[in-house]
Design a protein around this motif. Structure first.
Motif, short mmCIF file in Angstrom:
data_model
loop_
_atom_site.label_atom_id
_atom_site.label_comp_id
_atom_site.label_asym_id
_atom_site.label_seq_id
_atom_site.Cartn_x
_atom_site.Cartn_y
_atom_site.Cartn_z
N LEU A 30 0.80 -1.23 0.00
CA LEU A 30 0.00 0.00 0.00
C LEU A 30 0.84 1.28 0.00
O LEU A 30 0.46 2.25 -0.67
CB LEU A 30 -0.97 0.00 1.18
N PRO A 31 1.97 1.37 0.73
CA PRO A 31 2.78 2.59 0.62
C PRO A 31 3.23 2.88 -0.81
O PRO A 31 3.16 4.02 -1.28
CB PRO A 31 3.98 2.30 1.54
N ILE A 32 3.69 1.84 -1.53
CA ILE A 32 4.11 2.03 -2.91
C ILE A 32 2.93 2.38 -3.80
O ILE A 32 3.00 3.30 -4.63
CB ILE A 32 4.81 0.76 -3.43
N ALA A 33 1.81 1.67 -3.61
CA ALA A 33 0.62 1.95 -4.42
C ALA A 33 0.10 3.36 -4.17
O ALA A 33 -0.34 4.05 -5.10
CB ALA A 33 -0.47 0.92 -4.11
N ALA A 34 0.14 3.80 -2.91
CA ALA A 34 -0.34 5.14 -2.58
C ALA A 34 0.53 6.21 -3.24
O ALA A 34 0.01 7.20 -3.77
CB ALA A 34 -0.35 5.33 -1.06
N LEU A 35 1.84 6.03 -3.23
CA LEU A 35 2.72 7.01 -3.85
C LEU A 35 2.53 7.05 -5.36
O LEU A 35 2.42 8.13 -5.95
CB LEU A 35 4.18 6.69 -3.51
#
Length: 356
Positions: free
Chosen positions: A66-71
């Motif tokens: 999720l951190p990568i997807a959010a960025l």
């Protein structure tokens, strides 16, 4: 007008993040299914079980990615708004960069809450059930009971494992042997044990009491061997893996380890790292703001995706490296877990302050 604009920006970020997350989960599901091919056919583990195992593990992958997807989602959303000059119009209307960053942070908070929900409620029980389903299908001839320790039956033996200190290495191992009439014949205890790839146990500091018809005979050995059908994978069902526990489960287990005078640093690091990574989701989204007003304003979708993946991977690798290095160098768990998120906050704040 501000409320309408903020909802518009937040909706764009959430929509793009959802799309990116679906793509990443699809790729992860394909990779995970391919890795299960060699195990299909072992015991009762079938193709249907493999598909179910993949589905049950997807929430864990979603929590990690999720951190990568959010960025990437924020970069795509803000990049699209910048390329169509919508952000420029917003700035010309008197909205400051800091206020736009606050809107983006609002989307980040929503994603952070969603991440916490997955990591605390959805992913852990589904991942644990997936492991149990797969292992019981592969090792259908054995049985297991227990919660914080493993009680596994292997033929005429029952083996109890109290703790796992490292991969394939265990502490507090008890061996109970029975005869054909289910009468207890011997009880043995090893302070520590290890298992090789052939399921051969090496029991260290082994004490055994053999029960005869009239007396009990005790023996002691610095090391002895025991051949069983129990594999590390099977025993791993009862081992408390820090990555598969909820935050509440980690906290409870830390208290249990402290009460028994055991080392709890690895689980403390995992607890603080889980909290820090969840908070980082709200911060890493804001990092897309300076890119939208900076050199990537006129770049394409592919370039933004690559940049997002690079930043996300660097953050993930740095966090994992610090967690591993913290145990080696006895660094404080709180510092090890929060340092990547603190650095991310500093970099994001400096980048936004330089936007004109």
């Amino acid at each position: 007008m501000t409320s309408i604009l903020s909802r518009y920006v937040i909706k764009a970020i959430l929509g793009n993040t959802a799309l990116v997350l679906l793509v990443l989960l699809a790729l992860s599901a394909l990779y995970l299914f391919i890795t299960q091919q060699d195990e299909i056919g072992i015991g009762n583990f079938s193709v249907e079980n493999a598909f179910m195992f993949v589905g049950l593990n997807l929430p864990k992958y979603a929590f990690d990615m999720l951190p990568i997807a959010a960025l990437i989602g924020a970069l795509l959303a803000l990049g699209s708004l910048a390329r169509t000059l919508e952000l420029i119009v917003v700035r010309a209307a008197g909205v400051s960069t800091m206020r736009i960053a606050m809107w983006v942070a609002g989307a980040g908070v929503i994603l952070m809450i969603f991440t916490a929900l997955i990591g605390e409620v959805i992913a852990p029980p589904m991942e644990q059930y997936g492991r149990q389903m797969k292992t019981f299908a592969k090792f259908n001839d054995y049985s297991m009971a227990g919660n914080n320790s493993a009680w596994a039956k292997d033929g005429e033996r029952i083996i109890s494992v109290r703790q796992q200190s490292a991969d394939n290495r265990y502490g507090g191992v008890y061996v109970f042997s029975f005869d054909g009439q289910r009468r207890l014949r011997s009880v043995g205890r090893a302070s520590s044990a290890s298992i090789d790839k052939n399921n051969l146990w090496r029991l260290e500091n082994y004490l055994e009491s053999r029960i005869g018809n009239e007396r009990v005979v005790t023996s002691e050995a610095a090391e002895t061997q025991l051949q069983t059908g129990l594999s590390p994978e099977f025993l791993g069902l009862a081992v408390l893996d820090a990555d598969s526990l909820t935050g509440r489960g980690l906290y409870s287990y830390i208290q249990h380890l402290r009460a028994n005078g055991l080392d709890s640093r690895a689980y403390e690091t995992a607890l603080w790292a889980r909290i820090a990574r969840t908070v980082a989701v709200a911060i890493i989204v804001v990092l897309a703001v300076p890119f939208a007003f900076g050199p990537m304003r006129s770049t394409g979708t592919g370039a933004r995706t690559v940049v997002g993946i690079m930043i996300g991977v660097v953050f993930f690798l740095m966090a994992k490296m610090l967690e591993s290095g913290g145990e080696v160098f006895n660094m404080p768990p709180f510092l090890v877990a929060w340092l990547p998120t603190v650095l991310l906050t500093i970099v994001t704040t400096i980048a936004i302050s330089r936007v004109r």
